[in-house]
Structures are given as C-alpha cells and as structure tokens.
Design an enzyme around this catalytic site. Structure first.
Site, short mmCIF file in Angstrom:
data_model
loop_
_atom_site.label_atom_id
_atom_site.label_comp_id
_atom_site.label_asym_id
_atom_site.label_seq_id
_atom_site.Cartn_x
_atom_site.Cartn_y
_atom_site.Cartn_z
CB SER A 44 -0.90 0.03 1.04
OG SER A 44 -0.29 -0.12 2.38
CD GLU A 45 -0.53 7.04 -1.24
OE1 GLU A 45 0.00 8.33 -1.28
OE2 GLU A 45 -1.60 6.78 -1.73
#
Length: 243
Positions: A44-45
């Site tokens: 994820s970011e």
C-alpha cells in the site's frame, strides 16, 4: 470474486501489486484466501511491502509484511517497476477516463488524487473496481444476479474530473480493466468492451441500454459468462497466469 478472477488471469507469480482502499481490499483478501499470498507481493502507499495489507480503518498497516519503507521510496519503486494496481473509482466514461478525486461541488467534496495518479499511470495492468449503479438494488437468486432497483449507473457521459486518462493509458500500452458487479470491461482502441458478464444479467437491458450503448461487445458478438462460483462462492478458486 469477478475482479479477483480477472486479476488472476492477467498476473504471473512474483508480481508487485499496489492495493487501493475500499473494494480493492476485498480483491486482495480473496487472492490471499486462495493461497496465493506468497505468489505475489502486495503493498500500500504507506510503505508496507508484502504480507497482507490491513483493511478498513487499519488500511496502511499490514499483517506479516516483508519490509517497511518510506512513501518516497514506494513512489521511486513504482516508477521503476509495477506489475499491477487494484484501485477503486467514483465514476468513469466510455473513453476509459476515471474520476476518483471530485465527489461533487465545493471544497468539502474534493478529496484529491493522492498517489492514485502514480499507481494508475505506472502499472502494466490496472484493475478498477466499483459497483455498476449508485445505490442500486441487486440480489442473487439461484446463482444469478437480479437487479431489483434500477438507479443511475457510474458510467457517465462526462466525468466531473479526469484523474485517470484512458487515452494516455492506450498510448502507454497498459492493460486497463473496469470491473463491476454486472460484468467486466476492458479498454481497447474501439472503446470499453464487455469481456465478461455475470450470470443473470441481460446485456442489452442491464448494460447497453443504461449506458446509451456506450459499451461495446466483442466483434464476434459473444460475451463469455462468468463461472457460477463467482456468484455463489461454491468451489471458487483462483490460479495465476502461467509465466
């Protein structure tokens, strides 16, 4: 399940996969439940690489990650190599453009793109996932989808803001998929083409007419019907594409 199936058909073992918040989390969960969590690398970011991205209010965390890096390092890596992104969307149009950043008028409805532009423009394969209608009513009866309340669809004539450009994606030769609960579409030079329909859906009544015939069917005229297991979950299984 339909999104997870399309994903598995396109991605090979060892793929680096970005997961967005919302419905993409469910795709990630199904891939992991199918025993494929060690065959691809989700992230994820936030910089949590590998393992299982945490869902819901815990999004950004992860279970048993392989490493944790800074967001700056994440963006550096995706510009070097990114196999796929699984992302949500607010609305899309017949040219394959997607809006995720503007929910309505006024500052309170402008959420911004975040890292969406980076993850959608650098990935070789992008899987956009959303419901077909806005607050529509659907039920599953005897393994088939039945629409019980018709509402406006998320495929619109003109989106509020272009956060993702279908034209530029075609120029970059990306594989772009739009997956909903009535069927899956792929961006082609001709436009959005229906590549899979779920059991129970009438293509003309439920897809072509509501979209003002903006959706295309294959030139052969035949649209594959999704396996019944996608609707019921019974004997549902996933297998990644062979390298």
């Amino acid at each position: 399940r339909l999104a997870a199936t399309i994903f598995a058909e396109q991605i090979s073992k060892g793929g680096l996969i970005n997961i967005g918040i919302g419905l993409p989390e469910e795709v990630c969960r199904l891939v992991c439940e199918a025993g494929l969590s060690r065959d691809v690398r989700f992230f994820s970011e936030s910089g949590v690489m590998g393992g299982l991205p945490a869902p819901g209010v815990w999004f950004g965390a992860g279970v048993c990650p392989e490493e944790m890096i800074s967001s700056a390092q994440v963006f550096h890596r995706v510009y070097e190599h990114l196999d796929a992104s699984i992302l949500g969307m607010l609305e899309f149009d017949a040219k394959g453009n997607v809006n995720v950043s503007k929910r309505g008028e006024g500052p309170i409805n402008y959420v911004g793109p975040g890292g969406f532009i980076d993850f959608s423009s650098t990935a070789r394969n992008v899987f956009f996932v959303c419901s077909w209608m806005v607050h529509g009513g659907m039920v599953i009866e005897n393994g088939k989808l039945k629409i019980v309340k018709q509402n406006p669809i998320k495929l619109v004539d003109k989106i509020a803001e272009i956060t993702f450009s279908g034209k530029h994606a075609l120029e970059r030769k990306q594989n772009i998929f739009y997956i909903t609960n009535v069927g899956a579409f792929k961006l082609t030079e001709r436009g959005l083409e229906l590549i899979r329909v779920v059991p129970g859906v009438d293509i003309r009544r439920d897809i072509l007419e509501p979209s003002n015939n903006a959706i295309l069917v294959p030139e052969s005229g035949d649209v594959p019907v999704a396996d019944a297991s996608i609707m019921t979950g019974k004997n549902f299984a996933l297998k990644l594409k062979s390298t």
